[in-house]
Design a protein around this motif. Structure first.
Motif, PDB file in Angstrom:
ATOM      1  N   VAL A 126       0.845  -1.191   0.000  1.00 43.68           N
ATOM      2  CA  VAL A 126       0.000   0.000   0.000  1.00 43.68           C
ATOM      3  C   VAL A 126       0.883   1.245   0.000  1.00 43.68           C
ATOM      4  O   VAL A 126       1.984   1.233   0.537  1.00 43.68           O
ATOM      5  CB  VAL A 126      -0.927   0.077   1.244  1.00 43.68           C
ATOM      6  CG1 VAL A 126      -2.032  -0.961   1.155  1.00 43.68           C
ATOM      7  CG2 VAL A 126      -0.143  -0.062   2.543  1.00 43.68           C
ATOM      8  N   GLU A 127       0.375   2.312  -0.619  1.00 40.97           N
ATOM      9  CA  GLU A 127       1.016   3.614  -0.476  1.00 40.97           C
ATOM     10  C   GLU A 127       0.189   4.455   0.480  1.00 40.97           C
ATOM     11  O   GLU A 127      -1.034   4.566   0.318  1.00 40.97           O
ATOM     12  CB  GLU A 127       1.130   4.342  -1.827  1.00 40.97           C
ATOM     13  CG  GLU A 127       1.731   5.752  -1.663  1.00 40.97           C
ATOM     14  CD  GLU A 127       1.933   6.529  -2.965  1.00 40.97           C
ATOM     15  OE1 GLU A 127       1.561   6.002  -4.038  1.00 40.97           O
ATOM     16  OE2 GLU A 127       2.457   7.655  -2.896  1.00 40.97           O
ATOM     17  N   ALA A 128       0.850   5.025   1.475  1.00 38.55           N
ATOM     18  CA  ALA A 128       0.173   5.897   2.432  1.00 38.55           C
ATOM     19  C   ALA A 128       0.029   7.291   1.836  1.00 38.55           C
ATOM     20  O   ALA A 128       1.001   7.857   1.339  1.00 38.55           O
ATOM     21  CB  ALA A 128       0.972   5.959   3.735  1.00 38.55           C
ATOM     22  N   ILE A 139       5.794   5.256   1.807  1.00 38.79           N
ATOM     23  CA  ILE A 139       5.477   6.555   2.398  1.00 38.79           C
ATOM     24  C   ILE A 139       6.196   7.652   1.613  1.00 38.79           C
ATOM     25  O   ILE A 139       7.388   7.532   1.321  1.00 38.79           O
ATOM     26  CB  ILE A 139       5.908   6.615   3.881  1.00 38.79           C
ATOM     27  CG1 ILE A 139       5.207   5.521   4.692  1.00 38.79           C
ATOM     28  CG2 ILE A 139       5.616   7.993   4.470  1.00 38.79           C
ATOM     29  CD1 ILE A 139       5.605   5.507   6.172  1.00 38.79           C
ATOM     30  N   ASN A 140       5.461   8.724   1.265  1.00 40.66           N
ATOM     31  CA  ASN A 140       6.054   9.863   0.565  1.00 40.66           C
ATOM     32  C   ASN A 140       6.842  10.730   1.545  1.00 40.66           C
ATOM     33  O   ASN A 140       6.336  11.080   2.607  1.00 40.66           O
ATOM     34  CB  ASN A 140       4.957  10.717  -0.068  1.00 40.66           C
ATOM     35  CG  ASN A 140       4.217   9.959  -1.151  1.00 40.66           C
ATOM     36  OD1 ASN A 140       4.726   9.799  -2.260  1.00 40.66           O
ATOM     37  ND2 ASN A 140       3.024   9.476  -0.826  1.00 40.66           N
ATOM     38  N   VAL A 141       8.066  11.070   1.165  1.00 40.66           N
ATOM     39  CA  VAL A 141       8.888  11.937   2.008  1.00 40.66           C
ATOM     40  C   VAL A 141       9.339  13.136   1.176  1.00 40.66           C
ATOM     41  O   VAL A 141       9.969  12.963   0.131  1.00 40.66           O
ATOM     42  CB  VAL A 141      10.115  11.175   2.559  1.00 40.66           C
ATOM     43  CG1 VAL A 141      10.917  12.071   3.482  1.00 40.66           C
ATOM     44  CG2 VAL A 141       9.692   9.908   3.294  1.00 40.66           C
ATOM     45  N   LEU A 198      11.959   5.998  -6.338  1.00 37.97           N
ATOM     46  CA  LEU A 198      11.942   7.301  -7.003  1.00 37.97           C
ATOM     47  C   LEU A 198      10.550   7.514  -7.588  1.00 37.97           C
ATOM     48  O   LEU A 198      10.120   6.774  -8.474  1.00 37.97           O
ATOM     49  CB  LEU A 198      13.022   7.351  -8.085  1.00 37.97           C
ATOM     50  CG  LEU A 198      13.286   8.727  -8.696  1.00 37.97           C
ATOM     51  CD1 LEU A 198      13.679   9.738  -7.622  1.00 37.97           C
ATOM     52  CD2 LEU A 198      14.379   8.638  -9.753  1.00 37.97           C
ATOM     53  N   ASP A 199       9.842   8.516  -7.026  1.00 45.31           N
ATOM     54  CA  ASP A 199       8.437   8.770  -7.350  1.00 45.31           C
ATOM     55  C   ASP A 199       8.316   9.654  -8.594  1.00 45.31           C
ATOM     56  O   ASP A 199       9.240  10.389  -8.930  1.00 45.31           O
ATOM     57  CB  ASP A 199       7.804   9.491  -6.151  1.00 45.31           C
ATOM     58  CG  ASP A 199       6.288   9.384  -6.123  1.00 45.31           C
ATOM     59  OD1 ASP A 199       5.718   8.720  -7.016  1.00 45.31           O
ATOM     60  OD2 ASP A 199       5.686   9.953  -5.200  1.00 45.31           O
ATOM     61  N   ASP A 200       7.183   9.579  -9.262  1.00 46.53           N
ATOM     62  CA  ASP A 200       6.867  10.472 -10.398  1.00 46.53           C
ATOM     63  C   ASP A 200       7.940  10.434 -11.473  1.00 46.53           C
ATOM     64  O   ASP A 200       8.259  11.460 -12.080  1.00 46.53           O
ATOM     65  CB  ASP A 200       6.700  11.933  -9.931  1.00 46.53           C
ATOM     66  CG  ASP A 200       5.600  12.088  -8.901  1.00 46.53           C
ATOM     67  OD1 ASP A 200       4.711  11.229  -8.845  1.00 46.53           O
ATOM     68  OD2 ASP A 200       5.632  13.083  -8.146  1.00 46.53           O
ATOM     69  N   LEU A 202      11.368   2.132  -9.056  1.00 45.91           N
ATOM     70  CA  LEU A 202      11.053   3.280  -9.905  1.00 45.91           C
ATOM     71  C   LEU A 202       9.551   3.344 -10.076  1.00 45.91           C
ATOM     72  O   LEU A 202       8.934   2.360 -10.491  1.00 45.91           O
ATOM     73  CB  LEU A 202      11.729   3.060 -11.260  1.00 45.91           C
ATOM     74  CG  LEU A 202      12.164   4.284 -12.057  1.00 45.91           C
ATOM     75  CD1 LEU A 202      13.163   5.105 -11.260  1.00 45.91           C
ATOM     76  CD2 LEU A 202      12.801   3.833 -13.363  1.00 45.91           C
ATOM     77  N   LYS A 203       8.945   4.494  -9.774  1.00 47.73           N
ATOM     78  CA  LYS A 203       7.507   4.646  -9.975  1.00 47.73           C
ATOM     79  C   LYS A 203       7.278   5.508 -11.209  1.00 47.73           C
ATOM     80  O   LYS A 203       7.649   6.679 -11.236  1.00 47.73           O
ATOM     81  CB  LYS A 203       6.860   5.278  -8.736  1.00 47.73           C
ATOM     82  CG  LYS A 203       7.006   4.392  -7.508  1.00 47.73           C
ATOM     83  CD  LYS A 203       6.103   4.838  -6.384  1.00 47.73           C
ATOM     84  CE  LYS A 203       4.659   4.434  -6.620  1.00 47.73           C
ATOM     85  NZ  LYS A 203       3.815   4.737  -5.440  1.00 47.73           N
ATOM     86  N   ILE A 204       6.693   4.902 -12.211  1.00 53.67           N
ATOM     87  CA  ILE A 204       6.462   5.605 -13.473  1.00 53.67           C
ATOM     88  C   ILE A 204       5.228   6.481 -13.346  1.00 53.67           C
ATOM     89  O   ILE A 204       4.144   6.002 -13.008  1.00 53.67           O
ATOM     90  CB  ILE A 204       6.268   4.622 -14.644  1.00 53.67           C
ATOM     91  CG1 ILE A 204       7.441   3.638 -14.708  1.00 53.67           C
ATOM     92  CG2 ILE A 204       6.137   5.384 -15.960  1.00 53.67           C
ATOM     93  CD1 ILE A 204       7.275   2.594 -15.794  1.00 53.67           C
TER      94      ILE A 204
HETATM   95 CA    CA Z   1       4.010   8.737  -4.151  1.00 59.71          CA
END
Ligand code: CA
Ligand code: C2E
Ligand code: CA
Ligand code: CA
Length: 280
Positions: A57-59, A116-118, A181-183, A202-204
């Protein structure tokens, strides 16, 4: 605004952008929101492209403002930055997300990965050690092993020369957590950074998933093949249609998230989604 969480959040973000006065009200109120319990962690399932199983899951933080309703993180995180309270917010998010998943697992939810996004501000000289400490303490309290935690950073964090990001990244890796690595594709990172830094995933970005033509497909293929070369897990964001999922399968993408699987949901709604793929 009785839509899915993702939609109602977008609705309110437009309202907020419209008014400077409202922005100032929000800034003042954001300081209290954490203490008042108006912030809440939502969780969006991440599924395996091959099996369809929910494996993580992504918070995603939500603000239930008493007058404005659900306020989008995309509008209040920039405000938090201006108000200089991103660090407090970031620490709250890490504690709350890990605590939430810890509670669910104690109640019988199967072990999941947690992302978790930081924000980049957490990696500056000044607060980097606080970030490492909060991650270490929150992991311990929740009972979740470091390998199941992924911290999502952006290209902005990596290229910020003023800060201390490489050192903080090393310290986090030493704890045993993963880094994503987001976005990916929307920023400025050179391939050199990708090779040099200990990025696990890697998040596309959604914009590269939506396209349907030949060039979009070639681009997707190139990103996935590069990520595989660097031994990274590839996660596709914002997958909304079965067609997109089939294409991701054909290109060898590992994981996906998006409305096709589920929008972000509250802590109490998550078990129902996971149990459908993990029968008790
Ligand atoms: Ca994110
Ligand atoms: P993100 O990290 O790229 O998160 C994905 C965003 O896309 C989320 O918006 C999610 O609700 C939305 N989304 C998910 N699936 C779909 C889909 O199929 N279609 C479409 N159109 N959208 C989808 P959300 O929750 O509003 O968050 C927006 C951004 O705010 C996030 O983008 C992230 O950059 C930031 N953010 C959210 N929570 C946090 C947080 O706790 N800390 C920090 N630092 N940033 C956060
Ligand atoms: Ca993203
Ligand atoms: Ca985004």
């Amino acid at each position: 605004a009785k839509q899915r969480p993702g939609n109602s959040v977008a609705f309110y973000s437009q309202h907020l952008a419209a008014s400077e006065a409202q922005k100032m009200e929000v800034e003042g109120r954001l300081r209290d929101a954490m203490a008042l319990g108006e912030l809440e962690m939502y969780f969006q399932p991440q599924a395996s492209v091959r099996s369809g199983d929910v494996v993580g899951v992504e918070a995603l933080v939500r603000w239930n403002h008493p007058d404005l309703g659900l306020v989008s993180p995309e509008s209040f995180i920039p405000i938090a930055e201006e108000a200089g309270i991103t660090v407090d917010l970031g620490c709250w998010v890490i504690e709350s997300a890990l605590a939430g998943l810890g509670r669910l697992e104690a109640a019988g939810l199967p072990a999941l990965q947690l992302s978790i996004n930081v924000s980049a501000d957490m990696f500056t000289d000044y607060v980097g050690s606080r970030l490492v400490q909060v991650v270490r303490d929150s992991l311990k309290k929740s009972g979740i092993p470091p390998r199941r935690l992924t911290l999502e950073i952006t290209e902005r964090t990596i290229i910020d020369e003023s800060g201390n990001a490489p050192q903080v990244i090393d310290d986090l890796k030493a704890l045993g957590v993963r880094l994503a690595l987001d976005d990916f594709g929307t920023g400025y990172s050179s391939l050199g950074y990708l090779k040099a830094l200990p990025i696990d995933e890697l998040k596309i970005d959604r914009t590269f998933i939506m396209g349907q033509d030949k060039e979009d497909r070639a681009f997707l293929r190139a990103i996935i093949s590069m990520a595989k070369t660097l031994n990274m897990v590839v996660v596709a964001e914002g997958v909304e249609t079965q067609e997109q999922l089939v294409r991701l399968y054909e290109e060898g993408c590992d994981m996906y998230q998006g409305y096709l699987c589920s929008p972000p949901v509250s802590e109490s709604a998550l078990p129902a989604l996971v149990k459908t793929t993990f029968p008790a």
